[in-house]
Design a protein around this motif. Structure first.
Motif, PDB file in Angstrom:
ATOM      1  N   ALA A 271     -43.391  82.048   2.171  1.00 43.93           N
ATOM      2  CA  ALA A 271     -43.867  80.774   1.625  1.00 43.93           C
ATOM      3  C   ALA A 271     -42.859  80.211   0.625  1.00 43.93           C
ATOM      4  N   ALA A 272     -42.259  81.087  -0.166  1.00 46.14           N
ATOM      5  CA  ALA A 272     -41.289  80.655  -1.172  1.00 46.14           C
ATOM      6  C   ALA A 272     -40.064  80.023  -0.528  1.00 46.14           C
ATOM      7  N   ARG A 277     -36.951  75.215   0.639  1.00 47.40           N
ATOM      8  CA  ARG A 277     -36.395  74.351   1.682  1.00 47.40           C
ATOM      9  C   ARG A 277     -36.920  72.920   1.539  1.00 47.40           C
ATOM     10  N   ARG A 278     -38.211  72.817   1.243  1.00 42.87           N
ATOM     11  CA  ARG A 278     -38.798  71.490   1.046  1.00 42.87           C
ATOM     12  C   ARG A 278     -38.176  70.795  -0.157  1.00 42.87           C
ATOM     13  N   VAL A 332     -28.579  69.937 -10.851  1.00 41.57           N
ATOM     14  CA  VAL A 332     -29.916  69.513 -11.294  1.00 41.57           C
ATOM     15  C   VAL A 332     -30.981  70.429 -10.699  1.00 41.57           C
ATOM     16  N   MET A 333     -30.864  70.750  -9.417  1.00 42.81           N
ATOM     17  CA  MET A 333     -31.814  71.656  -8.771  1.00 42.81           C
ATOM     18  C   MET A 333     -31.806  73.033  -9.428  1.00 42.81           C
ATOM     19  N   PHE A 334     -30.621  73.536  -9.715  1.00 45.37           N
ATOM     20  CA  PHE A 334     -30.514  74.877 -10.297  1.00 45.37           C
ATOM     21  C   PHE A 334     -31.176  74.929 -11.670  1.00 45.37           C
ATOM     22  N   ALA A 356     -35.935  81.391  -6.961  1.00 47.70           N
ATOM     23  CA  ALA A 356     -34.696  82.011  -6.486  1.00 47.70           C
ATOM     24  C   ALA A 356     -34.158  81.290  -5.255  1.00 47.70           C
ATOM     25  N   PHE A 357     -35.023  80.994  -4.284  1.00 40.80           N
ATOM     26  CA  PHE A 357     -34.574  80.297  -3.070  1.00 40.80           C
ATOM     27  C   PHE A 357     -34.055  78.894  -3.410  1.00 40.80           C
ATOM     28  N   THR A 358     -34.742  78.205  -4.323  1.00 35.71           N
ATOM     29  CA  THR A 358     -34.290  76.872  -4.716  1.00 35.71           C
ATOM     30  C   THR A 358     -32.892  76.935  -5.313  1.00 35.71           C
TER      31      THR A 358
END
Length: 461
Positions: A271-272, A277-278, A332-334, A356-358
């Protein structure tokens, strides 16, 4: 140096003018999908699972449309650059007809095999029933879905990115409204549940295909329909489209074993990954997709004008811009990963993995900034094989192979998966960069254009 700076500034301004409608269009498309997921989540977990499994198969008409769209944008941009309107319109018309024909078998598959296809994935009876209903509706409009994608790419290739934005944006708003109305039964609409969600998609895709075709057929756009069979044009449309289709399908097929690998580490990890990914698709998808499309347009038109050196310089200028924007977006995402992920889940384990995935996707953004503009440049020239090889190698050697070896036999767990993911995107970037700098893409474009010119000579006399 001053002249070079003015040239780069001119290319960037042109890219911004062409790119912002593409970015807006993709933003609306992503938001529409988000609405579908939110509404479906109000029904039941079985409905969510059903739509998720059906969407794995629904990738097929999408990939066919994007593949033929690559052929449409290549020939449309090149012929626009050389003012060959008849050849361009023939290519566009042939791509639309081929797309509609490719979608017809999927209609039959959806009617007679929707439920068995969902059950084949191991779904429970109720999930298979709901997923089968949804897939029947989605496959039922496969020809329209493909035509809509091909027509939009054809318009973009001619330099018209605003018409697809307006049409697609309007259709996506209709889709979202019908999803809420038919799915939940508000206003005077009946509550149809998952069937309503699928029906909303079917209605909107039909409207989109009709509007895009009408836009091409009427004088409101520079394009027109030219229903004349041209063997050379047909062969080029197919030859450019097939590797692009295979490129997309390689990623779609790899999703099955990769999700199985993630499930070894629990449902929360799986799910993570989808949350991460989203996040990256919503925040950076409009940037890298517009970078790819705009570079295809600018490079294709320059090659059509016979300016190969200018096409190369423009592609490098757009590479620099794309790399800078996506690296900044990745930063910015990190830094904001924890706050962004909190919007999607409150579960502590899922949230920890999703952060972590993001951040893995965030670290990969510079590679996206290289891959997408250069892949777009190659496609504008008619070289769709190099991006296909890049994705194939990156996906199967690193995303699947390296991730599994590092995660399971070597015992690094999810850290091994993270490394495999980053390596896969790095592989994409390295291979397309090599193809761009050392490949014969300009000669490929010149050869394609010469073939079409030779074929059209008798009509021009």
């Amino acid at each position: 140096m001053e002249l070079f700076g003015r040239r780069v500034g001119s290319v960037w301004r042109r890219a911004a003018g062409l790119g912002w409608p593409v970015a807006v269009q993709h933003t609306f498309t992503t938001l529409m999908r988000t609405v579908d997921i939110i509404v479906t989540g109000l029904f039941s977990p079985a409905a969510v699972a059903a739509v998720g499994l059906a969407d794995l198969y629904a990738q097929l008409p999408l990939r066919v449309g994007l593949g033929l769209g690559a052929g449409a944008i290549t020939l449309s941009s090149q012929d626009t650059g050389r003012d060959a309107e008849v050849s361009r319109d023939r290519a566009i018309t042939l791509a639309l007809v081929i797309g509609a024909l490719c979608g017809l078998p999927l209609v039959a598959v959806g009617l007679f095999h929707g439920r068995p296809l969902i059950a084949l994935l191991g779904a429970e009876r109720e999930v298979a029933r709901l997923g089968g209903l949804y897939l029947t509706l989605v496959f039922g409009v496969a020809p329209m879905r493909i035509v809509g994608l091909v027509g939009a790419r054809a318009l973009q290739g001619a330099g018209d990115t605003r018409t697809p934005m307006v049409l697609n944006g309007g259709v996506n708003l209709v889709n979202a409204g019908l999803t809420v109305a038919l799915g939940l039964g508000i206003w005077q609409f009946p509550r149809m549940g998952i069937v309503g969600v699928g029906l909303a998609t079917a209605i909107s895709r039909t409207i989109e295909a009709a509007l895009v075709t009408a836009a091409i057929a009427t004088p409101r756009t520079a394009l027109s329909l030219e229903p004349t069979w041209d063997t050379t044009v047909a062969r080029q449309v197919v030859s450019v489209s097939l590797p692009s289709f295979a490129e997309g399908m390689s990623t779609s097929i790899a999703n099955f074993p990769f999700n199985s690998l993630l499930l070894l580490f629990g449902t929360e990890a799986n799910a993570a990954y989808h949350i991460g990914r989203r996040v990256y698709q919503q925040l950076t998808g409009p940037l890298y997709r517009s970078a790819s499309t705009v570079t295809s347009i600018i490079v294709g038109q320059a090659l059509g004008e016979g300016k190969a050196a200018e096409a190369r310089r423009d592609a490098v200028s757009l590479l620099v811009l794309s790399f800078a924007l996506l690296t900044a977006a990745g930063a910015v995402m990190f830094l904001g990963a924890e706050r962004i992920v909190a919007v999607f889940t409150n579960d502590p384990a899922t949230r920890r993995h999703a952060v972590a995935f993001t951040r893995v996707f965030a670290v990969s953004m510079p590679f996206f900034g290289v891959f997408f503009p250069l892949a777009g440049a190659l496609r504008g020239a008619g070289d769709t094989r190099t991006p296909f090889y890049a994705r194939l190698a990156g996906t199967f050697v690193f995303l699947l192979g390296a991730s599994y070896v590092l995660a399971v036999p070597l015992g690094y767990g999810l850290v091994g998966v993270y490394v495999g993911m980053v390596l896969s995107y790095a592989c994409w970037a390295v291979i397309v960069a090599a193809g761009f700098y050392w490949g014969g893409w300009a000669d490929t474009a010149a050869s394609m254009i010469a073939e079409r010119e030779e074929e059209s000579e008798p009509e021009g006399e």
